[in-house]
Design a protein around this motif. Structure first.
Motif, PDB file in Angstrom:
ATOM      1  N   VAL A 115       4.023  23.703   2.031  1.00 40.85           N
ATOM      2  CA  VAL A 115       4.812  22.958   1.051  1.00 40.85           C
ATOM      3  C   VAL A 115       5.220  23.955  -0.029  1.00 40.85           C
ATOM      4  O   VAL A 115       4.382  24.742  -0.498  1.00 40.85           O
ATOM      5  N   ARG A 119       4.231  17.171   7.136  1.00 36.61           N
ATOM      6  CA  ARG A 119       4.918  18.356   6.624  1.00 36.61           C
ATOM      7  C   ARG A 119       4.369  19.636   7.253  1.00 36.61           C
ATOM      8  O   ARG A 119       5.115  20.606   7.466  1.00 36.61           O
ATOM      9  N   ASP A 170       1.371  12.150   5.148  1.00 35.82           N
ATOM     10  CA  ASP A 170       2.599  12.850   4.770  1.00 35.82           C
ATOM     11  C   ASP A 170       2.372  14.357   4.766  1.00 35.82           C
ATOM     12  O   ASP A 170       3.216  15.132   5.236  1.00 35.82           O
ATOM     13  N   ASP A 171       1.219  14.794   4.251  1.00 34.92           N
ATOM     14  CA  ASP A 171       0.897  16.223   4.264  1.00 34.92           C
ATOM     15  C   ASP A 171       0.840  16.744   5.696  1.00 34.92           C
ATOM     16  O   ASP A 171       1.409  17.808   6.006  1.00 34.92           O
ATOM     17  N   ASP A 226       7.457  22.216  -5.207  1.00 42.01           N
ATOM     18  CA  ASP A 226       7.382  20.783  -4.913  1.00 42.01           C
ATOM     19  C   ASP A 226       6.448  20.104  -5.910  1.00 42.01           C
ATOM     20  O   ASP A 226       5.371  20.624  -6.224  1.00 42.01           O
ATOM     21  N   TRP A 249      11.495  12.857   6.348  1.00 44.31           N
ATOM     22  CA  TRP A 249      11.808  14.241   5.995  1.00 44.31           C
ATOM     23  C   TRP A 249      13.049  14.753   6.721  1.00 44.31           C
ATOM     24  O   TRP A 249      13.268  15.961   6.820  1.00 44.31           O
ATOM     25  N   TRP A 305       6.644  22.252   9.251  1.00 44.23           N
ATOM     26  CA  TRP A 305       6.594  23.702   9.032  1.00 44.23           C
ATOM     27  C   TRP A 305       6.371  24.421  10.357  1.00 44.23           C
ATOM     28  O   TRP A 305       7.028  25.430  10.661  1.00 44.23           O
ATOM     29  N   HIS A 330      -2.331  22.352   0.535  1.00 44.08           N
ATOM     30  CA  HIS A 330      -1.119  22.542   1.323  1.00 44.08           C
ATOM     31  C   HIS A 330      -1.086  23.926   1.965  1.00 44.08           C
ATOM     32  O   HIS A 330      -0.063  24.602   1.952  1.00 44.08           O
TER      33      HIS A 330
END
Length: 297
Positions: free
Chosen positions: A40, A122, A118-119, A44, A166, A126, A52
Motif C-alpha cells: 500500500v 490489496r 481489504d488489506d 494512502d 479496486w 500488488w 501493509h
C-alpha cells in the motif's frame, strides 16, 4: 473456537520462531527472500507501515515458464500474528517451485475484519501487478491461509466485489488452499455464542450481523468460485470442523468438486506447524493443485 483457541494461537509465534531459527539456514539456499515490501503506498490514508508489508520468496533457479504463486495469509484470532513467523512456509514453497508471498495485514482492535479483507485484497492486487519480476506467473495466483487467515483466503476467492472495489473486473485468485480455516461462517457462530468468552470476537467482527455474513465466505460462494483445497485436523475445534463440512457441502451443491481432507489426530496449531516439513501431506496436495511441476533448486 473456544477461549483456549486464542491462548493457543498466541503461543504459536513462539513455536514458529524456534522453527525458523532452527531451519532458516538449511532451507534458505534454494530461495531468495525480498522482505518488507509495502503493498500500500505510504501516501494512502490507510497506510500502516507494519501492517501493509509482504515478503516474496522466489526460487533461485530461473525457468522459461514462470512459477505459480501462493499468497499466504497468517492466522492469529484476527488480533495477532506476523508474516515473519512464517518464513518457513515461504522457504518451503520456494524450494518446491512456487513463488510465495507471505503478507501482513492490519489487526484488531485497530481495524475490523472488512478492513483486514481489504488489506489482503490489496496484497493480491500488488502481487498480480509485480510478481512477474520475481519469476511468478500473475495468471496463476492462489491464496492460502491457516485459521483466521484461512477464512480470509476463502473470502478473497469467493467475493469478487473485494477486487471490483479496486477497479479489477476479474478476480485474479485462481484457487484457495484452506488449512484448518476459521471464520468461514461467523454469522452463525456469533449468533449462537455457544462457548465462554465468545464475545471477544465482537472486537474484530463488530456487532452488526449483516457484516458477519458479509465477511463469512460461506455466503459468498457461487458457481464461479475457483477451485478449493480444504484440509482440517481430525482433532481440531468443533466449530472449524462443522463450518468446513458445510463449506464443502455448499461448494458441492453449486457444482464444484472441492477436495476435502481430514488429517487424523491433528489439532489446530499443528495443522500449520507441519508445513515446516517439505514432504508433508499439505504440500503433497498443494503442489499439483497450483500446478508446480518442478522444484526451485
Amino acid at each position: 473456537m473456544r477461549f483456549w483457541l486464542l491462548r493457543g494461537l498466541l503461543a504459536l509465534p513462539i513455536v514458529c520462531v524456534l522453527l525458523v531459527a532452527a531451519g532458516e539456514y538449511a532451507v534458505a539456499r534454494p530461495s531468495r527472500r525480498t522482505a518488507d515490501i509495502a503493498y500500500v503506498p505510504a501516501s494512502d490514508t490507510a497506510f500502516q507501515a507494519r501492517g501493509h508489508q509482504l515478503d516474496v520468496y522466489a526460487p533461485k533457479r530461473k525457468t522459461a515458464t514462470p512459477y505459480p504463486v501462493v499468497v499466504f495469509i497468517h492466522g492469529g484470532s484476527w488480533n495477532s500474528g506476523n508474516k515473519n513467523f512464517y518464513s518457513f512456509i515461504g522457504r518451503r514453497l520456494a524450494k518446491q517451485g512456487v513463488v510465495a508471498v507471505v503478507i501482513n495485514y492490519r489487526l484488531a482492535p485497530q481495524v475490523h475484519v472488512p478492513q483486514m479483507a481489504d488489506d489482503c485484497t490489496r496484497a493480491v492486487i500488488w502481487t498480480a501487478a509485480h510478481i512477474a519480476a520475481y519469476g511468478g506467473d500473475p495468471q496463476r495466483i492462489f491464496v492460502m491461509g491457516h485459521s483466521a487467515g484461512g477464512g480470509l483466503a476463502a473470502l478473497l476467492a469467493a467475493d469478487d466485489t473485494l477486487f471490483r472495489r479496486w477497479g479489477l473486473t476479474q478476480n485474479p485468485v485462481r484457487g484457495a488452499v484452506l488449512d484448518d480455516p476459521a471464520g468461514l461462517d461467523m454469522y452463525e457462530y456469533l449468533r449462537k455464542m455457544e462457548y465462554p468468552h465468545d464475545d471477544q470476537y465482537l472486537v474484530p467482527f463488530g456487532h452488526d450481523p449483516a457484516v458477519w455474513k458479509q465477511v463469512s465466505a460461506l455466503y459468498q460462494l457461487t458457481e464461479h468460485t475457483p477451485p478449493v483445497l480444504l484440509l482440517t485436523g481430525g482433532e481440531t475445534y468443533p466449530s472449524i470442523s462443522s463450518s468446513s463440512r458445510r463449506f464443502q457441502q455448499r461448494l458441492s451443491a453449486l457444482g464444484h468438486s472441492p477436495r476435502y481432507t481430514v488429517l487424523p489426530g491433528k489439532t489446530h496449531i499443528p495443522m500449520v506447524l507441519q508445513l515446516y516439513w517439505q514432504h508433508n501431506i499439505i504440500y503433497q496436495q498443494l503442489l499439483p493443485f497450483v500446478g508446480a511441476t518442478s522444484g526451485g533448486h
